[in-house]
Design a protein around this motif. Structure first.
Motif, PDB file in Angstrom:
ATOM      1  N   SER A  94      22.369 -82.701  78.837  1.00  0.00           N
ATOM      2  CA  SER A  94      22.316 -82.383  80.261  1.00  0.00           C
ATOM      3  C   SER A  94      22.597 -80.905  80.518  1.00  0.00           C
ATOM      4  O   SER A  94      22.069 -80.317  81.459  1.00  0.00           O
ATOM      5  CB  SER A  94      23.330 -83.238  81.029  1.00  0.00           C
ATOM      6  OG  SER A  94      23.026 -84.617  80.913  1.00  0.00           O
ATOM      7  N   ALA A  95      23.433 -80.307  79.664  1.00  0.00           N
ATOM      8  CA  ALA A  95      23.805 -78.901  79.837  1.00  0.00           C
ATOM      9  C   ALA A  95      22.679 -77.945  79.477  1.00  0.00           C
ATOM     10  O   ALA A  95      22.637 -76.817  79.971  1.00  0.00           O
ATOM     11  CB  ALA A  95      25.039 -78.576  78.990  1.00  0.00           C
ATOM     12  N   VAL A  96      21.754 -78.380  78.613  1.00  0.00           N
ATOM     13  CA  VAL A  96      20.687 -77.490  78.158  1.00  0.00           C
ATOM     14  C   VAL A  96      19.334 -77.848  78.750  1.00  0.00           C
ATOM     15  O   VAL A  96      18.305 -77.306  78.332  1.00  0.00           O
ATOM     16  CB  VAL A  96      20.593 -77.468  76.608  1.00  0.00           C
ATOM     17  CG1 VAL A  96      21.873 -76.933  76.001  1.00  0.00           C
ATOM     18  CG2 VAL A  96      20.274 -78.854  76.056  1.00  0.00           C
ATOM     19  N   THR A  97      19.307 -78.767  79.725  1.00  0.00           N
ATOM     20  CA  THR A  97      18.065 -79.116  80.398  1.00  0.00           C
ATOM     21  C   THR A  97      18.249 -78.934  81.904  1.00  0.00           C
ATOM     22  O   THR A  97      19.365 -79.059  82.410  1.00  0.00           O
ATOM     23  CB  THR A  97      17.647 -80.572  80.111  1.00  0.00           C
ATOM     24  OG1 THR A  97      18.750 -81.454  80.415  1.00  0.00           O
ATOM     25  CG2 THR A  97      17.254 -80.755  78.667  1.00  0.00           C
ATOM     26  N   ALA A 286      17.890 -78.206  90.969  1.00  0.00           N
ATOM     27  CA  ALA A 286      17.917 -76.897  90.300  1.00  0.00           C
ATOM     28  C   ALA A 286      16.965 -76.909  89.111  1.00  0.00           C
ATOM     29  O   ALA A 286      16.860 -77.892  88.380  1.00  0.00           O
ATOM     30  CB  ALA A 286      19.331 -76.571  89.838  1.00  0.00           C
ATOM     31  N   ILE A 287      16.271 -75.791  88.915  1.00  0.00           N
ATOM     32  CA  ILE A 287      15.263 -75.726  87.850  1.00  0.00           C
ATOM     33  C   ILE A 287      15.801 -75.099  86.574  1.00  0.00           C
ATOM     34  O   ILE A 287      15.105 -75.070  85.560  1.00  0.00           O
ATOM     35  CB  ILE A 287      14.018 -74.940  88.321  1.00  0.00           C
ATOM     36  CG1 ILE A 287      14.428 -73.510  88.711  1.00  0.00           C
ATOM     37  CG2 ILE A 287      13.332 -75.641  89.474  1.00  0.00           C
ATOM     38  CD1 ILE A 287      13.240 -72.597  89.037  1.00  0.00           C
ATOM     39  N   THR A 288      17.032 -74.587  86.606  1.00  0.00           N
ATOM     40  CA  THR A 288      17.597 -73.958  85.413  1.00  0.00           C
ATOM     41  C   THR A 288      18.416 -74.971  84.617  1.00  0.00           C
ATOM     42  O   THR A 288      18.896 -75.963  85.175  1.00  0.00           O
ATOM     43  CB  THR A 288      18.506 -72.771  85.784  1.00  0.00           C
ATOM     44  OG1 THR A 288      19.574 -73.247  86.628  1.00  0.00           O
ATOM     45  CG2 THR A 288      17.725 -71.713  86.525  1.00  0.00           C
ATOM     46  N   PRO A 289      18.577 -74.767  83.307  1.00  0.00           N
ATOM     47  CA  PRO A 289      19.373 -75.684  82.484  1.00  0.00           C
ATOM     48  C   PRO A 289      20.798 -75.822  82.990  1.00  0.00           C
ATOM     49  O   PRO A 289      21.526 -74.834  83.111  1.00  0.00           O
ATOM     50  CB  PRO A 289      19.343 -75.026  81.091  1.00  0.00           C
ATOM     51  CG  PRO A 289      18.093 -74.202  81.101  1.00  0.00           C
ATOM     52  CD  PRO A 289      17.963 -73.696  82.510  1.00  0.00           C
TER      53      PRO A 289
END
Length: 356
Positions: A94-97, A286-289
């Motif tokens: 979840s933190a990197v997507t 949000a679109i960032t990881p």
């Protein structure tokens, strides 16, 4: 290489870990530099250590809640240790997507490689998504009513910006509600009708390129639905109560951090929790990881009213406690987990990927 192994290694590649770290650090640096507030960092020495320790304790309690929930959802198929592995890797994913994507695909593979059949793995991942989203859907109206409009921040914002924020919230809330209601219908009412609908939609000319994916997703829904049939009332009670518990703890952690720097009344505690709920519903698109960068930028507008000059410090501490540790822990848990479920060759592959 096994397709699942490829997906895992690709999802946890160093580049995907580095991107959110750089975005978060850049946003944090900008917050301090734009108004020449580097001196504010000295304010950490003024923090109430008991509240800071309480925030760490709440985080650990929340993670235990997640571990308990996944173990309960799998009918105790997972041991406590395996449940810990699953949650740490799930949080890592979840933190990197991007928040809008989450780590659902990877989570399904993780559960499947722990020995849970694919149909059940899909069911458990989809169920956690439905439970989490239902919490948002039901809690948001309560927050709006309880705060009588104060839940939307106005601190440091123009009227047009407040309107944009409200619009983002209602769009995000609407998308979550529609998606969740569709998933509830698909999982618990008529999965085959949902599959038929997906195939019907993808029979339209410009949608045909997604027909194969629609067929696969439709089958997944049917499999997952079959696994959730016949569950006893105790199963659902545990699932619902553990979901309320983990999200309540997740939100209260920020209360602890804010209280470490300023006196907070009971009414303000409730307002902070309400704003945190609205904050994260907006952040879900949000679109960032992991919302990296966006969270740091939006935080002062939501909570600066309570913190004043401590706002930037608290957002840094908040991300240090709730986000970056999972990038580190995930990197520690990942090689051991890969060795356990894929074997020694997979570890060598993972080392090769990490070295690229």
């Amino acid at each position: 290489m096994d397709q699942n192994k490829q997906t895992i290694l690709k999802s946890f590649s160093p580049v995907k870990v580095l991107i959110p770290v750089l975005l978060g650090l850049a946003a944090t640096a900008w917050l301090f530099i734009k108004d020449d507030k580097l001196g504010d960092l000295k304010g950490i020495a003024e923090a109430n250590m008991w509240w800071l320790l309480a925030s760490v304790a709440v985080l650990l309690i929340r993670d235990f809640g997640y571990i308990y929930r996944i173990r309960a959802l799998t009918d105790k198929f997972l041991t406590w240790r395996n449940s810990l592995d699953v949650i740490m890797l799930w949080e890592f994913a979840s933190a990197v997507t991007p928040s809008v994507v989450g780590g659902t695909t990877v989570a399904t593979i993780i559960l499947n490689k722990e020995g849970i059949p694919l149909g059940k793995s899909l069911a458990y991942v989809m169920l956690t998504a439905v439970l989490d989203n239902m919490f948002f859907i039901l809690a948001a109206p309560v927050a709006l009513l309880a705060t009588q409009g104060e839940v939307f921040p106005t601190f440091g914002l123009e009227a047009a910006d407040v309107m944009k924020l409200k619009t983002a919230f209602y769009i995000s809330y609407g998308l979550i509600a529609v998606y969740t209601l569709l998933m509830i219908y698909a999982l618990f009412v008529n999965p085959r009708a949902f599959k038929w609908l997906l195939l019907k939609i993808t029979s339209i000319a410009f949608m045909r390129k997604w027909r194969v994916n629609a067929f696969q997703h439709g089958n997944e829904i049917v499999w997952a639905s079959q696994q959730l049939k016949g569950k006893e009332a105790a199963y659902w009670i545990k699932a619902i109560l553990s979901t309320v518990f983990v999200w309540s703890a997740r939100y209260f952690l920020l209360n602890c951090l804010i209280a470490a720097f300023t006196d907070v009344t009971l009414g303000e505690h409730l307002l902070i929790i309400s704003r945190n709920l609205i904050f994260w519903i907006v952040m879900l698109i949000a679109i960032t990881p992991g919302g990296a960068g966006i969270v740091e930028m939006a935080f002062p507008s939501f909570f600066g009213l309570f913190l004043g000059n401590f706002s930037n410090i608290v957002v840094v501490l908040y991300r240090l406690i709730t986000y970056y540790p999972y990038l580190i822990l995930g990197s520690i848990f990942l090689p051991k987990w890969i060795a356990k479920v894929f074997g020694r060759q997979a570890v060598e592959d993972e080392v090769t990927v990490q070295g690229r």
